[in-house]
Design a protein around this motif. Sequence first.
Motif, PDB file in Angstrom:
ATOM      1  N   GLU A  66       0.894  -1.285   0.235  1.00 47.90           N
ATOM      2  CA  GLU A  66      -0.075  -0.111   0.086  1.00 47.90           C
ATOM      3  C   GLU A  66       0.744   1.268   0.024  1.00 47.90           C
ATOM      4  O   GLU A  66       1.631   1.330   0.839  1.00 47.90           O
ATOM      5  CB  GLU A  66      -0.878  -0.067   1.174  1.00 47.90           C
ATOM      6  CG  GLU A  66      -1.977   1.218   1.216  1.00 47.90           C
ATOM      7  CD  GLU A  66      -2.792   1.138   2.329  1.00 47.90           C
ATOM      8  OE1 GLU A  66      -3.240   2.237   2.888  1.00 47.90           O
ATOM      9  OE2 GLU A  66      -2.971   0.215   2.734  1.00 47.90           O
ATOM     10  N   LEU A  67       0.712   2.123  -1.034  1.00 49.25           N
ATOM     11  CA  LEU A  67       1.639   3.357  -1.138  1.00 49.25           C
ATOM     12  C   LEU A  67       1.285   4.269  -0.123  1.00 49.25           C
ATOM     13  O   LEU A  67      -0.250   4.653   0.015  1.00 49.25           O
ATOM     14  CB  LEU A  67       1.632   3.637  -2.619  1.00 49.25           C
ATOM     15  CG  LEU A  67       2.166   2.741  -3.714  1.00 49.25           C
ATOM     16  CD1 LEU A  67       2.195   3.284  -5.018  1.00 49.25           C
ATOM     17  CD2 LEU A  67       3.642   2.307  -3.278  1.00 49.25           C
ATOM     18  N   ARG A  68       2.101   5.101   0.338  1.00 47.81           N
ATOM     19  CA  ARG A  68       1.939   6.165   1.201  1.00 47.81           C
ATOM     20  C   ARG A  68       2.400   7.693   0.421  1.00 47.81           C
ATOM     21  O   ARG A  68       3.127   7.405  -0.476  1.00 47.81           O
ATOM     22  CB  ARG A  68       2.711   5.960   2.448  1.00 47.81           C
ATOM     23  CG  ARG A  68       2.446   4.877   3.165  1.00 47.81           C
ATOM     24  CD  ARG A  68       3.232   4.648   4.352  1.00 47.81           C
ATOM     25  NE  ARG A  68       4.426   5.111   4.418  1.00 47.81           N
ATOM     26  CZ  ARG A  68       5.702   4.748   5.320  1.00 47.81           C
ATOM     27  NH1 ARG A  68       5.247   3.473   5.844  1.00 47.81           N
ATOM     28  NH2 ARG A  68       6.628   5.295   5.514  1.00 47.81           N
ATOM     29  N   ALA A  69       1.744   8.545   0.842  1.00 48.27           N
ATOM     30  CA  ALA A  69       2.119   9.917   0.376  1.00 48.27           C
ATOM     31  C   ALA A  69       3.763  10.493   0.648  1.00 48.27           C
ATOM     32  O   ALA A  69       4.355  10.957   0.045  1.00 48.27           O
ATOM     33  CB  ALA A  69       1.276  10.742   1.041  1.00 48.27           C
ATOM     34  N   ASP A  70       4.363   9.772   1.676  1.00 45.82           N
ATOM     35  CA  ASP A  70       5.646  10.166   1.926  1.00 45.82           C
ATOM     36  C   ASP A  70       6.674   8.996   1.193  1.00 45.82           C
ATOM     37  O   ASP A  70       7.896   9.021   1.229  1.00 45.82           O
ATOM     38  CB  ASP A  70       6.182   9.879   3.159  1.00 45.82           C
ATOM     39  CG  ASP A  70       5.777   8.730   4.177  1.00 45.82           C
ATOM     40  OD1 ASP A  70       5.459   7.757   3.345  1.00 45.82           O
ATOM     41  OD2 ASP A  70       6.329   8.595   5.134  1.00 45.82           O
ATOM     42  N   ASP A  71       6.268   8.139   0.178  1.00 45.41           N
ATOM     43  CA  ASP A  71       6.967   7.124  -0.350  1.00 45.41           C
ATOM     44  C   ASP A  71       7.871   7.930  -1.543  1.00 45.41           C
ATOM     45  O   ASP A  71       7.424   8.963  -2.352  1.00 45.41           O
ATOM     46  CB  ASP A  71       6.350   6.192  -1.270  1.00 45.41           C
ATOM     47  CG  ASP A  71       5.819   5.212  -0.126  1.00 45.41           C
ATOM     48  OD1 ASP A  71       6.303   5.129   1.006  1.00 45.41           O
ATOM     49  OD2 ASP A  71       4.676   4.401  -0.358  1.00 45.41           O
ATOM     50  N   VAL A  72       9.281   7.369  -1.749  1.00 46.54           N
ATOM     51  CA  VAL A  72      10.124   7.877  -2.641  1.00 46.54           C
ATOM     52  C   VAL A  72      10.224   6.513  -3.666  1.00 46.54           C
ATOM     53  O   VAL A  72      10.773   5.464  -2.980  1.00 46.54           O
ATOM     54  CB  VAL A  72      11.277   8.385  -2.403  1.00 46.54           C
ATOM     55  CG1 VAL A  72      12.178   8.743  -3.527  1.00 46.54           C
ATOM     56  CG2 VAL A  72      11.153   9.688  -1.465  1.00 46.54           C
ATOM     57  N   LEU A  73       9.790   6.391  -4.819  1.00 48.01           N
ATOM     58  CA  LEU A  73      10.194   5.271  -5.406  1.00 48.01           C
ATOM     59  C   LEU A  73      11.522   5.433  -6.234  1.00 48.01           C
ATOM     60  O   LEU A  73      11.610   6.165  -6.955  1.00 48.01           O
ATOM     61  CB  LEU A  73       9.204   5.105  -6.798  1.00 48.01           C
ATOM     62  CG  LEU A  73       8.030   5.283  -6.238  1.00 48.01           C
ATOM     63  CD1 LEU A  73       6.848   5.085  -7.586  1.00 48.01           C
ATOM     64  CD2 LEU A  73       7.527   4.128  -5.267  1.00 48.01           C
ATOM     65  N   VAL A  74      12.650   4.379  -5.982  1.00 44.19           N
ATOM     66  CA  VAL A  74      13.913   4.372  -6.778  1.00 44.19           C
ATOM     67  C   VAL A  74      13.939   3.193  -7.785  1.00 44.19           C
ATOM     68  O   VAL A  74      13.813   2.235  -7.278  1.00 44.19           O
ATOM     69  CB  VAL A  74      14.890   4.120  -5.574  1.00 44.19           C
ATOM     70  CG1 VAL A  74      16.189   4.197  -6.317  1.00 44.19           C
ATOM     71  CG2 VAL A  74      14.917   5.336  -4.624  1.00 44.19           C
ATOM     72  N   VAL A  75      13.918   3.815  -9.123  1.00 47.29           N
ATOM     73  CA  VAL A  75      13.854   2.671 -10.056  1.00 47.29           C
ATOM     74  C   VAL A  75      15.426   2.217 -10.195  1.00 47.29           C
ATOM     75  O   VAL A  75      16.237   3.009 -10.897  1.00 47.29           O
ATOM     76  CB  VAL A  75      13.090   3.186 -11.334  1.00 47.29           C
ATOM     77  CG1 VAL A  75      13.132   2.246 -12.590  1.00 47.29           C
ATOM     78  CG2 VAL A  75      11.967   3.720 -11.138  1.00 47.29           C
ATOM     79  N   ALA A  76      15.685   0.905 -10.063  1.00 45.88           N
ATOM     80  CA  ALA A  76      17.018   0.286 -10.056  1.00 45.88           C
ATOM     81  C   ALA A  76      17.321  -0.845 -11.198  1.00 45.88           C
ATOM     82  O   ALA A  76      18.089  -1.534 -11.158  1.00 45.88           O
ATOM     83  CB  ALA A  76      17.536   0.172  -8.833  1.00 45.88           C
ATOM     84  N   VAL A  77      15.984  -1.001 -11.858  1.00 44.66           N
ATOM     85  CA  VAL A  77      16.050  -1.967 -12.855  1.00 44.66           C
ATOM     86  C   VAL A  77      16.960  -1.450 -14.001  1.00 44.66           C
ATOM     87  O   VAL A  77      17.054  -0.346 -14.127  1.00 44.66           O
ATOM     88  CB  VAL A  77      14.600  -2.474 -13.289  1.00 44.66           C
ATOM     89  CG1 VAL A  77      13.892  -2.806 -12.270  1.00 44.66           C
ATOM     90  CG2 VAL A  77      14.022  -1.099 -13.934  1.00 44.66           C
ATOM     91  N   LYS A  78      17.238  -2.669 -14.752  1.00 44.61           N
ATOM     92  CA  LYS A  78      18.062  -2.054 -16.281  1.00 44.61           C
ATOM     93  C   LYS A  78      17.007  -1.391 -16.803  1.00 44.61           C
ATOM     94  O   LYS A  78      15.967  -1.623 -16.846  1.00 44.61           O
ATOM     95  CB  LYS A  78      18.668  -3.267 -16.886  1.00 44.61           C
ATOM     96  CG  LYS A  78      19.638  -4.172 -16.164  1.00 44.61           C
ATOM     97  CD  LYS A  78      20.864  -3.390 -15.932  1.00 44.61           C
ATOM     98  CE  LYS A  78      22.033  -4.091 -15.583  1.00 44.61           C
ATOM     99  NZ  LYS A  78      21.822  -5.192 -14.634  1.00 44.61           N
ATOM    100  N   THR A  79      17.555  -0.398 -17.803  1.00 43.51           N
ATOM    101  CA  THR A  79      16.803   0.503 -18.636  1.00 43.51           C
ATOM    102  C   THR A  79      15.849  -0.389 -19.603  1.00 43.51           C
ATOM    103  O   THR A  79      14.489  -0.015 -19.582  1.00 43.51           O
ATOM    104  CB  THR A  79      17.565   1.670 -19.357  1.00 43.51           C
ATOM    105  OG1 THR A  79      18.402   2.316 -18.528  1.00 43.51           O
ATOM    106  CG2 THR A  79      16.598   2.421 -20.157  1.00 43.51           C
ATOM    107  N   GLN A  80      16.270  -1.436 -19.977  1.00 46.37           N
ATOM    108  CA  GLN A  80      15.472  -2.369 -20.903  1.00 46.37           C
ATOM    109  C   GLN A  80      14.205  -2.921 -20.109  1.00 46.37           C
ATOM    110  O   GLN A  80      13.124  -3.024 -20.703  1.00 46.37           O
ATOM    111  CB  GLN A  80      16.008  -3.353 -21.461  1.00 46.37           C
ATOM    112  CG  GLN A  80      16.694  -4.662 -20.607  1.00 46.37           C
ATOM    113  CD  GLN A  80      18.104  -4.175 -20.254  1.00 46.37           C
ATOM    114  OE1 GLN A  80      18.559  -3.305 -20.175  1.00 46.37           O
ATOM    115  NE2 GLN A  80      18.788  -5.455 -19.703  1.00 46.37           N
ATOM    116  N   ASP A  81      14.260  -2.795 -18.979  1.00 46.20           N
ATOM    117  CA  ASP A  81      12.970  -3.138 -17.922  1.00 46.20           C
ATOM    118  C   ASP A  81      12.165  -2.073 -17.480  1.00 46.20           C
ATOM    119  O   ASP A  81      11.360  -2.093 -16.818  1.00 46.20           O
ATOM    120  CB  ASP A  81      13.414  -4.102 -16.937  1.00 46.20           C
ATOM    121  CG  ASP A  81      14.431  -5.415 -17.448  1.00 46.20           C
ATOM    122  OD1 ASP A  81      13.809  -5.901 -18.545  1.00 46.20           O
ATOM    123  OD2 ASP A  81      15.312  -5.833 -16.790  1.00 46.20           O
TER     124      ASP A  81
END
Length: 338
Positions: A66-81
């Motif tokens: 469940e996402l919260r308003a204070d979440d920061v999403l850090v995308v660390a998958v390879k760019t092709q994904d």
Amino acid sequence: MRYIIIGAGAIGGTIGGRLFESGRDVVLVARGAHYEALRDEGLRLALPGGALKLAVPVVDGPEALELRADDVLVVAVKTQDSVAALDAWAGRPVAGGGTAGERLPVVCAQNGVAGERLALRRFRRVYGMCVWLPASYLEPGSIEASCTPLTGILHIGRFPSGSDALAERIAADLKASGFDAPTPSDVMRWKYGKLLKNLANAVEATCGPLDGDDAAAARDLLARAVAEGEAVLDAAGIDRASEAEQTAVRGDRVRLQTLNGVARGGGSSWQSLTRGTGSIEADYLNGEIVLLGRTTGVDTPVNAVLQQTANAFAREGRRPGESTIPELTALVDSYGRR
């Protein structure tokens, strides 16, 4: 503030693990055997100062959180994904109303320069991160980060430009967790500088370590690849951090060390082939130079061959080192005659 690390491989696992170790709220996102190992045994994070076992919370996808308003999403998958990952998270509801794409910031902790553009199509608030973090992920549940005294240097800033209070807050958390984290207003300038360094990834992945009998020929091939990169960036009017600037920032603060008596095997592309993932990031490294060359009218035969060869290795399940520098050089020299 809670960090949701989307892609808990070498980079994501190290960033998430070190943030968690320093007391930050972290959730890792992983799949398959890696998710199961993290869930059942915790994250094993090997550092020059010793091995850690961290009970970092982990989920296998956005539906499990469940996402919260204070979440920061850090995308660390390879760019092709990236597209699949961004699409999976952007529409998820956030407590209090709205979706992640509307309300939550996303940080692109990835090689190359395409991830931020992909994210900005789906998220209102996008941050670029230039990652200097030699780390390895070769077996489920286990990450090795080989540098000392800092684990890595992570420039962070708004995309396409600027900085703000959130970037400074993230940087403060990273600095308290074993990293340096400059907050330039031109983070993409640093990412384009790093892109030129990453042109070597395909060579290392296909030919193995570049320090053997063909080391001089490898240096020549890489110099040709970088010269193409410089030429297309100049033609496109794209500025980048110079080699001297990058060296000055790193200094001796990110020195590679052996872990358990074993030297680090190779970079991110080498690791993709070693794990047999079936994909590789060459389209967004060497392929970025090829794309810019085609849009500016600059020939890029070296990077085209490296892109094609690395992709063929990934598709065919070939292992690192099954090609040689003379073979790659011959393909480059014959490219214009095809």
